[in-house]
Design an enzyme around this catalytic site. Structure first.
Site, short mmCIF file in Angstrom:
data_model
loop_
_atom_site.label_atom_id
_atom_site.label_comp_id
_atom_site.label_asym_id
_atom_site.label_seq_id
_atom_site.Cartn_x
_atom_site.Cartn_y
_atom_site.Cartn_z
N HIS B 43 0.83 -1.20 0.00
CA HIS B 43 0.00 0.00 0.00
C HIS B 43 0.86 1.26 0.00
O HIS B 43 0.61 2.21 -0.71
CB HIS B 43 -0.94 0.02 1.21
CG HIS B 43 -2.22 -0.69 0.95
ND1 HIS B 43 -2.30 -2.06 0.90
CD2 HIS B 43 -3.47 -0.23 0.68
CE1 HIS B 43 -3.55 -2.40 0.62
NE2 HIS B 43 -4.27 -1.32 0.49
N LYS B 108 -10.23 -7.71 7.62
CA LYS B 108 -10.95 -8.12 8.82
C LYS B 108 -11.01 -6.96 9.81
O LYS B 108 -10.11 -6.12 9.84
CB LYS B 108 -10.31 -9.35 9.47
CG LYS B 108 -8.96 -9.09 10.13
CD LYS B 108 -8.51 -10.31 10.91
CE LYS B 108 -7.09 -10.13 11.47
NZ LYS B 108 -7.05 -9.39 12.74
#
Lengths: 285, 183
Positions: B43, B108
């Site tokens: 990222h 999650k």
């Protein structure tokens, strides 16, 4: 050297570590699986039931297909309880590290360990160093080895609270519940909440870590701590966080509290929220 | 087998905008098709590349980014273990990538309300997979190959072909969030 003292062989240390790291990574302990099954029985919310069924099925698949229970195969700890007539060799850490390097390759574990936390570079590929904790036990010419694999996501939720001595067990409860409410959903619930109270700052976290070795369902031998464990367990489950943080009746499989002597000025409380994949394996050598 | 899933739908990828509009927070869906993994370091690199105006190593429009770092593929197997990592760590990067047309992120745990709002504004869903079910999810992966940042090891960008890959819609395009009942 004292007569009758057994020094563990380096090869035995390495091979034991390899074996235990493999077992911990692939084979969920029976007490943890039982805890998950009980959680599924008690759970009323469909989404949380969905998560629990998947987690239980995951344990079966991991065992059957020899796959790690979780892609985060964790930071590996080794707990050694040395018997009275047992000693470790001088090159103990190197032997233990060899064991984890072999396990990483043999069981296709992810190496999540990087050498330099402040720079960005690839992983080192071997999961060393093993984090070693040594104490004594009542065994004679044997030692008990336990490997614990601890994931990074739940590690990030660890709490250290240096409470005022006067805050007592009410302060401990408040700290634990606040930690669970703030971070529980990120630690892969249902959790095993392990608390160390006493010692010093580093020591209370060490106690909490050791609390993860206690079988689930087993209460503290100290009555007031056992009561506190029960009380916290029901209050943590009342948060409604639920399995996988999807909302449900079971947020923790168990709560363990370990204690040690502390300083009169201090009330250190270490809180570890362990994910549902409490991966550990033991062997006497 | 995992059974008791309310409103289970099978979805063939890519996840087009029309399908995304219809999905609601709480829906359980089984994905079939292509996912790309990216976690912390990938990222960072993707967003740095966007800031420099560089061409990204992969086209993100209508693709799904899975916050995950797999275990090595054992000999004779199609995949090792793979499962979601904590999405909140990717919160600082999420809006920037959503602007590139990402269909959904899979991870999650809860993420910030600002992020869920920014995703909805860009037509990006937030899906969650069950954390700590890496062996099960890995067994739903048919192929895995590295597509970018290979030097990052488990943090590289991998392309996965999945089948019957179970996820729950956490944040939908209407702004509902299963982790935050106030929304």
């Amino acid at each position: 050297m004292m007569s009758g003292l057994r020094v563990l062989a380096e090869e035995e240390i390495s091979s034991t570590v390899t074996q235990l790291a493999g077992r911990a990574s692939l084979d969920l302990p029976a007490d943890v699986e039982d805890g998950l099954r009980s959680a599924l029985e008690a759970e009323s919310q469909p989404r949380a039931r969905f998560a629990l069924e998947m987690i239980i099925e995951n344990a079966r698949i991991a065992r059957e297909k020899n796959l790690p229970l979780c892609q985060d195969t964790g930071f590996f700890h080794l707990f050694v309880s040395l018997g009275n007539a047992t000693a470790l060799p001088a090159r103990f850490q190197a032997a233990a590290d060899t064991g984890i390097k072999v396990a990483t390759e043999k069981y296709y574990l992810r190496s999540s360990i990087i050498s330099d936390p402040l720079s960005v570079r690839p992983d080192r590929g071997d999961n060393s160093p093993l984090l070693v904790h040594i104490d004594q036990c009542d065994l004679d010419s044997a030692a008990r080895f336990t490997v614990l694999a601890k994931g990074g996501g739940s590690e990030n939720t660890t709490g250290l609270h240096m409470l005022l001595p006067g805050e007592g067990s009410a302060g401990l409860k408040k700290a634990v519940l606040e930690t669970v409410l703030a971070k529980g959903a990120w630690a892969c619930p249902p959790l095993v909440v392990s608390i160390g109270v006493g010692a010093d700052a580093a020591g209370c976290l060490e106690l909490a870590l050791k609390g993860l070795l206690r079988p689930l369902g087993e209460r503290s031998e100290r009555n007031h701590l056992a009561d506190l464990e029960e009380d916290l367990l029901s209050q943590i489950n009342a948060t409604g966080i639920g399995a996988s943080g999807l909302g449900g009746d079971i947020t923790a499989l168990d709560v363990h509290i370990e204690e040690a002597p502390t300083h009169i000025a201090c009330l250190p409380v270490g809180i570890i929220l362990c994910c549902h994949a409490l991966r550990r394996a033991s062997l006497e050598v | 087998m995992v059974s008791a899933a309310p409103n289970m739908k099978k979805i063939k990828l890519p996840l087009d905008r029309k399908t995304r509009e219809k999905l609601r927070a709480g829906d359980v869906v089984l994905l079939e098709g292509r996912l790309f993994t990216a976690r912390d370091q990938a990222h960072r690199r993707l967003v740095e590349a966007l800031s420099r105006g560089d061409v990204l190593p992969l086209e993100l429009r209508d693709e799904i980014i899975f916050y995950a770092g797999p275990t090595p593929v054992p000999e004779g197997k199609k995949s090792g273990s793979i499962g979601p990592t904590t999405s909140a760590r990717m919160d600082p990067f999420a809006a920037r990538l959503a602007e590139q047309g990402v269909a959904a992120f899979i991870g999650k745990g809860p993420r910030s309300q600002e992020v869920c709002r920014a995703l909805a504004e860009n037509g990006t869903l937030y899906l969650v997979a069950v954390g700590g079910a890496g062996a099960l999810l890995g067994s739903r992966v048919k192929t895995i190959r590295t597509v970018a940042y290979e030097d990052l090891g488990p943090e590289a960008i991998y392309e996965l072909e999945v089948e019957d890959f179970p996820v729950i819609v956490a944040c939908d395009l209407q702004g509902a969030d299963i982790h935050n009942s106030n929304s």
